[in-house]
Design a protein around this motif. Structure first.
Motif: not given
Ligand code: PLP
Length: 494
Positions: A103, A162-164, A197, A199, A252, A254, A279, A281-282, A306, A308, A310-311
């Motif tokens: 990702i 972050g996501g985790t 994921h 995580c 979404g 991964t 989730d 995150a993505y 959650i 992200d 940063h994605k």
């Protein structure tokens, strides 16, 4: 008296000596200007040469060990040279638009300036009383995301690393909301899919719940959770006296970018009184696009989400978000003293991060997201995400035209998974060689995945610097490499 005075003077002299040396921690305006300029030009050079830089460099950075930490400092030019030679040209270059594997991350420039200011001012963002503005800035951002996912006013959240870390925060809130104790864990059931994921299971282990039962719910041809199968599993678990607890859906995934049927899953969660975790995150920020809004409509019914930045918001690494539908569940899990928290809210209606997360003293994370959003607004983010969806569609349609290409499924968001099926020889070997060939171009980096023992390649389009020109380049590389590999096959037979 005399002796005392001598002692005092000596002490003062010692203090002064240390003061002089330690003052290097606080450079003068002239030094600041000089070193900041050098760092600025380093960054400019990095950005200006990005297009020609390698996407992956096998250099393992071991020269850093020849440059150990010492008592005396070094010249900045030397330090920057080591940074360039051993770190910034080592391994993957996630700042490049050629990064279309796993990702992709982000790294927009405005965030760097936000981080710079956050570090200079070093506001204390853990406790409202100490940094009311800092905490409010974080809450303004959370409110924006709460509105984006369609959560009610009673929601709250936290900016994480972050996501985790966000998943950890959410699962602890879910555990506390259900008042699960260690004696319950072996009977507690979590529902996810093979696409969830990792995580999630990692988090379960970290929070001491590895005894919990994990049910892998079957998926449909688009790798989405099958709600009927889920319902059957919940019914069966209830009948055997187990304790269904949590549905972990993905907005979404991964591997494929698949979005589980969130609305249907949320109804099941509600009917069976389960915690509904999503989730995103993505996929989460695709809510800024039309397709994303439609595909993820049910997300507003989650208990926890959650995301992200940063994605899918292109922020540099180090920013996740957790949102909890009912803020009480968050506070109950994280406030060491609920009574004092309630007093705080009565005063100003603001939640301090240390009452809603596992941290106390923490990085002032908000400016890296706030500054870009304030400076350029939301529109460029939506546009970039719409562009990624269209590029994925463009890639998917173009790849369908290549003979003997097999596509894992139609992309729901911005990930296309495919493999070439050669007439002769081992398909897995062929696709691994194809991946190698693409990477050997030094401009693009794709990754692979395994599905029913077959190796597939992934085209994950999420970088803000990935544009049409690059996608066309990937398509050209694919065609070239396939031809070459086929030629090699014939050659090896002769
Ligand atoms: C990346 C990712 C995660 C983990 O997030 P980190 O920020 O890497 O900790 C979780 N879920 C999905 C779907 C992801 O893509």
């Amino acid at each position: 008296m005399q002796k005392d005075l001598g002692f005092r003077n000596k002490l003062i002299q010692q203090i002064k000596e240390h003061e002089e040396k330690s003052s290097e921690l606080d450079p003068s305006p002239a030094t600041r200007e000089q070193i900041a300029r050098q760092v600025f030009y380093y960054a400019e050079d990095f950005l200006n040469t990005l297009e020609d830089s390698e996407i992956y460099n096998p250099n393992d950075g071991k020269g850093l060990y020849d440059f150990p930490i010492t008592n005396d400092g070094e010249d900045l030019s030397k330090v920057l040279k080591v940074l360039k030679d051993e770190v910034d040209t080592s391994g993957l270059n996630p700042a490049s638009g050629g990064y279309i594997g796993y990702i992709p991350g982000g790294g927009i420039y405005y965030s760097a300036l936000g981080d710079y200011l956050a570090d200079i001012t070093n506001r204390y963002s853990g406790i409202y009383f100490l940094g009311p503005g800092a905490v409010k800035m974080e809450n303004v951002l959370l409110k924006w995301i709460i509105d984006l996912v369609g959560f009610p006013k009673t929601s709250a959240g936290s900016l994480t690393s972050g996501g985790t870390a966000a998943t950890l925060t959410a699962l602890i809130a879910a555990r506390e909301a259900f008042k699960l104790k260690s004696c319950d864990f072996a009977k507690t059931v979590i529902y996810l899919t093979q696409q969830t994921h990792h995580c999630l299971t990692k988090t379960l282990k970290i929070i001491g719940m590895s005894e919990a039962i994990i049910r892998n719910v079957p998926t449909d041809q688009h790798f989405r959770m099958n709600p009927l199968a889920l319902q059957g599993m919940i019914e069966e678990d209830l009948q055997s006296g187990l304790r269904p607890w949590l549905i972990a859906a993905s907005a979404g995934t991964t591997d494929f970018g698949s979005v589980d049927p969130l609305t249907t899953l949320s109804i099941l969660a509600k009917n069976y009184k389960l915690w509904f975790h999503v989730d995103a995150a993505y996929g989460g920020f695709f809510l800024l696009t039309k397709v994303g809004k439609r595909t993820m409509a049910g997300i507003s019914s989650a208990d926890s989400i959650i995301l992200d930045p940063h994605k899918s918001l292109f922020i540099p690494y180090g920013l996740g978000v957790v949102l909890i539908r009912n803020k009480r569940n968050l506070i109950q899990a994280y406030s060491y003293d609920e009574a004092s928290y309630l007093k705080d809210t009565e005063r100003d209606g603001e939640i301090s991060p240390h009452h809603s997360s596992l941290e106390l003293t923490r990085h002032f994370r908000a400016p890296r997201l706030w500054l870009p959003l304030k400076l350029i607004g939301v529109k460029p983010f939506s546009a970039a995400l719409e562009e990624k969806l269209l590029l994925a569609k463009y890639f998917y349609e173009s790849i369908k035209e290549i003979k003997n290409m097999e596509l894992a499924c139609e992309p729901q968001l911005s990930i296309v998974v495919f493999r070439y099926v050669p007439k002769h020889g081992d398909a897995n070997e062929f696709n691994l060689n194809l991946l190698k060939g693409l990477r050997a171009s030094r401009r693009v980096f794709l990754s692979s995945t395994i599905l029913n023992k077959k190796i597939y390649l992934r085209f994950a389009c999420l970088h803000f610097r990935t544009h049409l020109k690059l996608v066309d380049h990937v398509l050209m590389l694919l065609r070239e490499n396939i031809q070459q590999l086929k030629a090699d096959q014939i050659f090896s037979k002769i």
